[in-house]
Scaffold this motif. Sequence first.
Motif, PDB file in Angstrom:
ATOM      1  N   ALA A   1       0.838  -1.207   0.000  1.00 16.13           N
ATOM      2  CA  ALA A   1       0.000   0.000   0.000  1.00 16.13           C
ATOM      3  C   ALA A   1       0.871   1.254   0.000  1.00 16.13           C
ATOM      4  O   ALA A   1       0.552   2.251  -0.649  1.00 16.13           O
ATOM      5  CB  ALA A   1      -0.931  -0.008   1.205  1.00 16.13           C
ATOM      6  N   VAL A   2       1.988   1.190   0.732  1.00 19.70           N
ATOM      7  CA  VAL A   2       2.898   2.332   0.727  1.00 19.70           C
ATOM      8  C   VAL A   2       3.480   2.503  -0.675  1.00 19.70           C
ATOM      9  O   VAL A   2       3.504   3.617  -1.224  1.00 19.70           O
ATOM     10  CB  VAL A   2       4.029   2.143   1.761  1.00 19.70           C
ATOM     11  CG1 VAL A   2       5.066   3.251   1.636  1.00 19.70           C
ATOM     12  CG2 VAL A   2       3.455   2.094   3.178  1.00 19.70           C
ATOM     13  N   ALA A   3       3.915   1.402  -1.251  1.00 22.24           N
ATOM     14  CA  ALA A   3       4.514   1.470  -2.597  1.00 22.24           C
ATOM     15  C   ALA A   3       3.524   2.074  -3.589  1.00 22.24           C
ATOM     16  O   ALA A   3       3.905   2.867  -4.457  1.00 22.24           O
ATOM     17  CB  ALA A   3       4.943   0.069  -3.049  1.00 22.24           C
ATOM     18  N   ALA A   4       2.249   1.736  -3.430  1.00 18.48           N
ATOM     19  CA  ALA A   4       1.238   2.238  -4.357  1.00 18.48           C
ATOM     20  C   ALA A   4       1.037   3.744  -4.217  1.00 18.48           C
ATOM     21  O   ALA A   4       0.572   4.404  -5.150  1.00 18.48           O
ATOM     22  CB  ALA A   4      -0.079   1.507  -4.126  1.00 18.48           C
ATOM     23  N   ALA A   5       1.379   4.286  -3.061  1.00 15.12           N
ATOM     24  CA  ALA A   5       1.173   5.726  -2.826  1.00 15.12           C
ATOM     25  C   ALA A   5       2.372   6.568  -3.247  1.00 15.12           C
ATOM     26  O   ALA A   5       2.297   7.794  -3.287  1.00 15.12           O
ATOM     27  CB  ALA A   5       0.862   5.963  -1.354  1.00 15.12           C
TER      28      ALA A   5
ATOM     29  N   SER B   1      12.655   0.496   2.450  1.00 16.92           N
ATOM     30  CA  SER B   1      13.254   0.019   1.201  1.00 16.92           C
ATOM     31  C   SER B   1      12.451   0.515  -0.006  1.00 16.92           C
ATOM     32  O   SER B   1      13.020   0.863  -1.041  1.00 16.92           O
ATOM     33  CB  SER B   1      13.462  -1.496   1.244  1.00 16.92           C
ATOM     34  OG  SER B   1      12.565  -2.159   0.409  1.00 16.92           O
ATOM     35  N   VAL B   2      11.133   0.622   0.151  1.00 16.49           N
ATOM     36  CA  VAL B   2      10.314   1.231  -0.909  1.00 16.49           C
ATOM     37  C   VAL B   2      10.749   2.678  -1.144  1.00 16.49           C
ATOM     38  O   VAL B   2      10.920   3.135  -2.286  1.00 16.49           O
ATOM     39  CB  VAL B   2       8.810   1.185  -0.527  1.00 16.49           C
ATOM     40  CG1 VAL B   2       7.981   2.140  -1.369  1.00 16.49           C
ATOM     41  CG2 VAL B   2       8.276  -0.234  -0.645  1.00 16.49           C
ATOM     42  N   ALA B   3      10.950   3.408  -0.045  1.00 14.51           N
ATOM     43  CA  ALA B   3      11.354   4.814  -0.164  1.00 14.51           C
ATOM     44  C   ALA B   3      12.703   4.934  -0.850  1.00 14.51           C
ATOM     45  O   ALA B   3      12.886   5.750  -1.766  1.00 14.51           O
ATOM     46  CB  ALA B   3      11.396   5.452   1.220  1.00 14.51           C
ATOM     47  N   ALA B   4      13.654   4.101  -0.407  1.00  8.00           N
ATOM     48  CA  ALA B   4      15.000   4.180  -0.970  1.00  8.00           C
ATOM     49  C   ALA B   4      14.977   3.906  -2.471  1.00  8.00           C
ATOM     50  O   ALA B   4      15.644   4.590  -3.257  1.00  8.00           O
ATOM     51  CB  ALA B   4      15.925   3.191  -0.253  1.00  8.00           C
ATOM     52  N   GLU B   5      14.188   2.917  -2.842  1.00 10.75           N
ATOM     53  CA  GLU B   5      14.110   2.561  -4.256  1.00 10.75           C
ATOM     54  C   GLU B   5      13.560   3.721  -5.091  1.00 10.75           C
ATOM     55  O   GLU B   5      13.947   3.917  -6.231  1.00 10.75           O
ATOM     56  CB  GLU B   5      13.190   1.348  -4.404  1.00 10.75           C
ATOM     57  CG  GLU B   5      13.578   0.428  -5.527  1.00 10.75           C
ATOM     58  CD  GLU B   5      13.112  -0.986  -5.217  1.00 10.75           C
ATOM     59  OE1 GLU B   5      12.188  -1.433  -5.898  1.00 10.75           O
ATOM     60  OE2 GLU B   5      13.656  -1.589  -4.274  1.00 10.75           O
ATOM     61  N   ALA B   6      12.640   4.497  -4.465  1.00  4.01           N
ATOM     62  CA  ALA B   6      12.023   5.625  -5.178  1.00  4.01           C
ATOM     63  C   ALA B   6      12.860   6.895  -5.067  1.00  4.01           C
ATOM     64  O   ALA B   6      12.490   7.937  -5.598  1.00  4.01           O
ATOM     65  CB  ALA B   6      10.625   5.862  -4.621  1.00  4.01           C
ATOM     66  N   GLY B   7      13.969   6.838  -4.340  1.00  5.62           N
ATOM     67  CA  GLY B   7      14.793   8.031  -4.163  1.00  5.62           C
ATOM     68  C   GLY B   7      14.181   9.028  -3.191  1.00  5.62           C
ATOM     69  O   GLY B   7      14.510  10.213  -3.224  1.00  5.62           O
ATOM     70  N   ALA B   8      13.277   8.557  -2.349  1.00  9.75           N
ATOM     71  CA  ALA B   8      12.633   9.444  -1.368  1.00  9.75           C
ATOM     72  C   ALA B   8      13.233   9.205   0.008  1.00  9.75           C
ATOM     73  O   ALA B   8      13.817   8.154   0.274  1.00  9.75           O
ATOM     74  CB  ALA B   8      11.127   9.179  -1.331  1.00  9.75           C
ATOM     75  N   ARG B   9      13.075  10.187   0.871  1.00  9.68           N
ATOM     76  CA  ARG B   9      13.489   9.993   2.253  1.00  9.68           C
ATOM     77  C   ARG B   9      12.466   9.136   2.993  1.00  9.68           C
ATOM     78  O   ARG B   9      11.315   9.054   2.589  1.00  9.68           O
ATOM     79  CB  ARG B   9      13.602  11.351   2.957  1.00  9.68           C
ATOM     80  CG  ARG B   9      14.701  12.233   2.398  1.00  9.68           C
ATOM     81  CD  ARG B   9      14.877  13.460   3.262  1.00  9.68           C
ATOM     82  NE  ARG B   9      15.922  14.329   2.699  1.00  9.68           N
ATOM     83  CZ  ARG B   9      16.634  15.194   3.416  1.00  9.68           C
ATOM     84  NH1 ARG B   9      16.421  15.316   4.707  1.00  9.68           N
ATOM     85  NH2 ARG B   9      17.552  15.940   2.847  1.00  9.68           N
TER      86      ARG B   9
ATOM     87  N   VAL C   1      18.199   0.073  10.087  1.00  9.19           N
ATOM     88  CA  VAL C   1      17.430  -0.274   8.897  1.00  9.19           C
ATOM     89  C   VAL C   1      17.904   0.584   7.720  1.00  9.19           C
ATOM     90  O   VAL C   1      17.868   1.820   7.804  1.00  9.19           O
ATOM     91  CB  VAL C   1      15.914  -0.044   9.135  1.00  9.19           C
ATOM     92  CG1 VAL C   1      15.124  -0.318   7.866  1.00  9.19           C
ATOM     93  CG2 VAL C   1      15.413  -0.891  10.292  1.00  9.19           C
ATOM     94  N   ALA C   2      18.341  -0.074   6.649  1.00 10.64           N
ATOM     95  CA  ALA C   2      18.777   0.670   5.458  1.00 10.64           C
ATOM     96  C   ALA C   2      17.596   1.452   4.896  1.00 10.64           C
ATOM     97  O   ALA C   2      16.464   0.959   4.873  1.00 10.64           O
ATOM     98  CB  ALA C   2      19.307  -0.301   4.408  1.00 10.64           C
ATOM     99  N   GLY C   3      17.870   2.693   4.499  1.00  7.80           N
ATOM    100  CA  GLY C   3      16.816   3.499   3.888  1.00  7.80           C
ATOM    101  C   GLY C   3      16.133   4.450   4.863  1.00  7.80           C
ATOM    102  O   GLY C   3      15.464   5.390   4.431  1.00  7.80           O
TER     103      GLY C   3
END
Length: 496
Positions: free
Chosen positions: A171-175, A203-211, A240-242
Amino acid sequence: MNDDEDIGRALPERGLPAERVLGDVRALRKGDRPTHGGRLFAYVYDPAVPGLDELAAAAHAECAHVNGLDPTAFPSLLAMENALVGAASRLLGGGTGTTAPDVVGSVTSGGTESLILAVKAARDARPDITAPRIAVPVTAHAAFAKAAHYLRVTLDPVPVDPVTLRPSVAAVAAAVVPDTVLVACSAPSYAHGVVDPVAGIASVAAEAGARCHVDACFGGWTLPWLRRLGVPVPPFDFAVAGVTSISVDLHKYAYAPKGVSVLLHREPALRAPQFFAYADWPGYTMVNPVIASTRSGGPIAAAYATLRHLGEDGYLRLAAATRDAVAGLADAVGGTGGLRLLAEPESTVVCFTSTDPGLDLFVLVDELTARGWHTQPQLAYGDLPASVHLTVTAAVAPRVAEFGPDLAAAVAAARAAGPVGLPAELAALAAALTPDALTPELVAGLAAALGLGPAAAGPGGSAPGAIVNTLLDAAPPALRERLLVEFVGLLQRPTY
Ligand SMILES: *Cc1c(COP(=O)(O)O)cnc(C)c1O
């Protein structure tokens, strides 16, 4: 000694003796909820450690007039701030080892300021994004919405599972979209006390380049101790990475007096856009790491004294007492027919709801208040039912055995009283009103019908909680917000 006519005046014609003035403050305080004694489950954090209040007050007084505006003028304050940030960093995965991240941070006035600054830093790090957005679980603290509002950032709400009360990583990734500058999560959430899946979200955030900001305002000073005590705590800190930033309120479970939170960043470059510097005016050159410019040294010194006095052994002992109190309160709730824990307690919150239509939670809250227990009602939201929140601190431990019988009695009384029946005209209003249709006359009429307003708010005055909560509960969020603004506007009127 105190005549009520005079007590509301801050500026008498002739100055009054110190003793008289202190007496007035104490007289005003008599109408307050009890900050000590372990029967208030919100607003205050009490370790019930003898002498701690006196120590913190003395340290506060020592530095009340010191100004954090210029760290070079008052090195004492800089030293204490750096010590507080160091302590928070070490507790949350930063530190001095060669593998530890180079965490830096700032001392702020509270959790809200920490979150606003985390959003500001994320926004200003991306000047290439003209319409920045943040992805925030609906269970995250309302201060993220405030930050978005103040900073003109769009908030994308992430739904949560109504059973786990957490957002799924999917759900986070979708947002998350290309304009997302920050993804938020809680460790734990204030309302329910559950820890979000931080590793997956980061990890979703890191992949998207977001904080990725972990809001540990509530739990940052309890989860590490609970983990050391053997409680299973999922990874949530800089390990935790990211994870790029973490907030932790020292005026919550570090048991410092109000006005102190810490905002940590994984590395100095992440913090830089949080600062505001200005040299384009004829006055002093200004650099403000936080929102306030002039800042009292009082809260910082009080927090420094509190941490040094309690120490790691003290916090471990207090966390153990709190853990046991949580278990005792949860048992009491679990053993009471008609009530259900909304979440299995995994930190220091007990949150329950009613499973019986004949047992009105808002009436129960008033019945508990009548028995000296001050709990926090939470309105229904989306799929989530209305609930009662208990913030549990170490001071509750000695009171736990008294809670169960009082809860049973309050439940019986609430059942006997039955659910709140809103007066028909109020119910119709709540259902039909739109925020735009609220006129001052309508608000004044509502407030009078509910017994709200300055007359009801004086010392000893008691707001008719269940009726107000039922009215708010019946209204959609936008109307709730307008009503709250109008009601508090009625309370905040100058006395002459
Ligand atoms: C308390 C809290 C905040 C807001 O902190 P204030 O000090 O009240 O401004 C933010 N997030 C969480 C999780 C909190 O518990």
